[in-house]
Structures are given as structure tokens and as C-alpha cells.
Design a protein around this motif. Structure first.
Motif, mmCIF file in Angstrom:
data_model
loop_
_atom_site.group_PDB
_atom_site.id
_atom_site.type_symbol
_atom_site.label_atom_id
_atom_site.label_comp_id
_atom_site.label_asym_id
_atom_site.label_seq_id
_atom_site.Cartn_x
_atom_site.Cartn_y
_atom_site.Cartn_z
ATOM 1 N N ALA A 79 48.980 38.978 42.587
ATOM 2 C CA ALA A 79 48.165 39.880 43.409
ATOM 3 C C ALA A 79 46.765 39.360 43.700
ATOM 4 C CB ALA A 79 48.083 41.243 42.733
ATOM 5 N N CYS A 80 46.059 38.897 42.694
ATOM 6 C CA CYS A 80 44.672 38.480 42.938
ATOM 7 C C CYS A 80 44.622 37.223 43.798
ATOM 8 C CB CYS A 80 43.920 38.298 41.631
ATOM 9 S SG CYS A 80 44.502 36.961 40.563
ATOM 10 N N ASP A 89 46.861 36.317 46.061
ATOM 11 C CA ASP A 89 47.186 36.740 47.425
ATOM 12 C C ASP A 89 45.999 37.436 48.084
ATOM 13 O OD1 ASP A 89 49.718 35.697 47.262
ATOM 14 O OD2 ASP A 89 50.677 37.601 46.751
ATOM 15 N N GLN A 90 45.264 38.199 47.301
ATOM 16 C CA GLN A 90 44.100 38.897 47.845
ATOM 17 C C GLN A 90 43.023 37.905 48.280
ATOM 18 O OE1 GLN A 90 42.939 42.223 45.421
ATOM 19 N NE2 GLN A 90 41.040 42.573 46.563
ATOM 20 N N GLU A 94 41.874 37.204 52.208
ATOM 21 C CA GLU A 94 40.470 37.290 52.605
ATOM 22 C C GLU A 94 40.044 36.020 53.343
ATOM 23 O OE1 GLU A 94 35.994 37.942 50.660
ATOM 24 O OE2 GLU A 94 37.765 37.919 49.352
ATOM 25 N N SER A 139 37.169 45.550 42.883
ATOM 26 C CA SER A 139 37.736 45.355 44.212
ATOM 27 C C SER A 139 38.965 44.442 44.221
ATOM 28 C CB SER A 139 36.682 44.768 45.151
ATOM 29 O OG SER A 139 36.257 43.496 44.692
ATOM 30 N N VAL A 140 39.238 43.779 43.116
ATOM 31 C CA VAL A 140 40.352 42.832 43.039
ATOM 32 C C VAL A 140 41.425 43.382 42.109
ATOM 33 C CG1 VAL A 140 41.037 40.485 42.397
ATOM 34 C CG2 VAL A 140 38.834 40.876 43.507
ATOM 35 N N ASP A 141 42.671 43.250 42.500
ATOM 36 C CA ASP A 141 43.797 43.704 41.679
ATOM 37 C C ASP A 141 44.013 42.712 40.539
ATOM 38 O OD1 ASP A 141 46.194 44.448 40.533
ATOM 39 O OD2 ASP A 141 47.276 44.660 42.433
#
Length: 274
Positions: A160-161, A163-164, A168, A244-246
Motif C-alpha cells: 500500500a505505501c 503504491d501510494q 503520487e 496520510s500514508v497507509d
């Protein structure tokens, strides 16, 4: 050899006073195949006025205390430096006008690193796309894939992080330097892809990407320009990312574990980390 006779320079008449929407439309018109590669338009506005506005918000002392945090007081000036709108000397002078040399030290060190990468590039241009040294990961270069997997380039790794951060980058053309290190380490060590593939991907999308800072930093992560590989764990991401980050365990399992555990998983041919 390709025929460049039909290539025309892109000239914007200053008398036209084109606004941002006009410029975007003009670029799309001149680059009809661009959408198949990257149709995102960054929200970052580029102009001398915007650069000076960002420069006016500079707070070197706060930067020094918070620079490793993804929500820290970063300047946002790097795209303007990259494209010659302002210089590192301009930024240095502004910093020293706002703080004492001691208070501005951490900030000015980062400017110095950029200048160091540039000088190294000028003196050793072969460093930019070639391994400066062998990998120090227990693997040789041939054990690394040449191409970046599509799930990474499309921000669909399932971590997840990561990919985030990639999403971005694709959307804005910018990510925090710490996030760049996380992505680079994931590409090189978790996925065992050559740093050159990741460096090319970043240069395709970063508004502030330049071969010196970008590629030599990738080599530092990979260990071909460092005495050891850079890697991290989920706890580190959680520490520096904020809310703000998973960073949940269930969506980032591959990054979870102690540094010793992850070291053993990523670099099984090396002596155990103690």
C-alpha cells in the motif's frame, strides 16, 4: 538513424499571453502520442513568480528539524532549480538571510549534496548509467532484472505505501526524498530490479529529476555507489509518514519485520546483520 527533418521547435510567442490551460492544450496538440505514456498534468505551477513565492516561504531551521518526515517543511524548490528558474546560490543566500549559519546548516548541506552530484557527473559522466562499484548485496548484477515490472510502473504492487508513493509521483511529478528512497529500495532489494530501470522511471516522471542527483542516489540505495545497501522496514515508514500514508500491517506485510529479519530475507548470501 531516424529522420529529424520534420521536427519543429516549440515556440511560444510571449505576446500571446497563454494561460496554463492554453499551454497544456498546446503541448497535447504537439504531442499526440503523449497520452499513451503519461496523460497526467501536475498541479505544480512553474514560473519565476511561483519560484519566488516558494522561496519566500523558506524556513531553514524548521526544515532541518523535520526534513525526513513526509509532511515536514520541505521547500518545493527543486523543480525550479532543475529547470534553471532559480539557483542554489539564490536559495543559499535566502537561507542565510533568514537564519544563522548554524540554524541553516542542515538545509545548506542538502544544497551542497546537489552541487556535489553535479560536479561528480561532470567529472565522471560514465557513472550515470553504469555501476560505479559491484553490488554489496550478496548478488551480482546479472541476478537483477533489466526491466521495471508493470505492477511497479502502474502503482499496483499490492504494497500500500509503495503504491501510494508511486501514484503520487505519476500524478504530481514529485515525491518527498524519503519516499524516493523507499521506492528505490523496494525496486532494487525487494523486487531485485537493476537500479537503472528505476532511475529511468523516475526521470520520466519527476519534474525535478536530473541524471546526477537521481541516478547517483539510486546507486547509493542499490549499493553500487555505497559500502552497503539502503533498506527500511514498515516501522520506519510509519515513523516518518504521518497519518496520510497507509502503513497498516495487513496492506504492507512484505515490509514488516525487524531490520535483522528483513536483512536476512533480502540478502541471504550476506553474513547475518547483528
Amino acid at each position: 538513424m531516424s529522420d529529424n527533418s520534420q521536427i519543429r521547435p516549440v515556440i511560444f510567442d510571449p505576446k500571446l499571453r497563454l494561460n496554463r490551460s492554453d499551454v497544456i492544450a498546446k503541448v497535447r496538440d504537439l504531442s499526440p502520442n503523449l497520452a499513451s505514456v503519461d496523460d497526467q498534468v501536475s498541479p505544480i505551477v512553474g514560473s519565476k513568480a511561483e519560484a519566488l513565492k516558494q522561496l519566500g516561504r523558506l524556513n531553514p531551521a524548521t526544515y532541518g528539524r523535520t526534513r525526513n518526515h513526509l509532511d515536514g517543511a520541505v521547500t518545493g524548490l527543486s523543480p525550479f532549480v532543475r529547470h534553471g528558474v532559480i539557483s542554489t546560490a539564490d536559495i543559499r543566500d535566502q537561507a542565510l538571510g533568514l537564519n544563522t549559519p548554524k540554524e541553516a546548516e542542515k538545509f545548506i548541506q542538502q544544497l551542497a549534496w546537489r552541487e556535489y552530484w553535479q560536479k561528480l557527473y561532470r567529472e565522471n559522466p560514465n557513472y550515470i548509467w553504469n555501476d560505479v562499484e559491484p553490488y554489496k548485496t550478496g548478488f551480482d548484477a546479472e541476478h537483477y532484472a533489466d526491466d521495471l515490472p508493470e505492477d511497479i510502473s502502474q502503482a499496483k504492487t499490492g504494497v500500500a505505501c509503495i503504491d501510494q508513493f508511486i501514484a503520487e509521483l505519476l500524478t504530481t511529478g514529485y515525491i518527498h526524498n524519503h519516499a524516493r528512497l523507499y521506492v528505490a529500495a523496494y525496486v532494487c532489494h525487494w523486487r531485485r530490479v537493476k537500479w537503472q530501470a528505476g532511475a529511468r522511471f523516475f526521470l520520466m516522471h519527476l519534474l525535478d529529476g536530473d541524471p546526477a542527483s537521481n541516478n547517483l542516489s539510486w546507486q547509493w540505495v542499490a549499493s553500487t555507489f555505497s559500502h552497503k545497501p539502503y533498506f527500511f522496514n514498515l516501522e520506519n515508514v510509519e515513523k516518518f509518514s504521518g497519518d496520510s500514508v497507509d502503513t497498516r500491517f495487513k496492506t504492507n506485510k512484505t515490509l514488516a519485520g525487524s531490520y535483522e529479519d528483513i536483512y536476512a530475507r533480502l540478502f541471504p548470501n550476506l553474513e547475518p546483520k547483528t
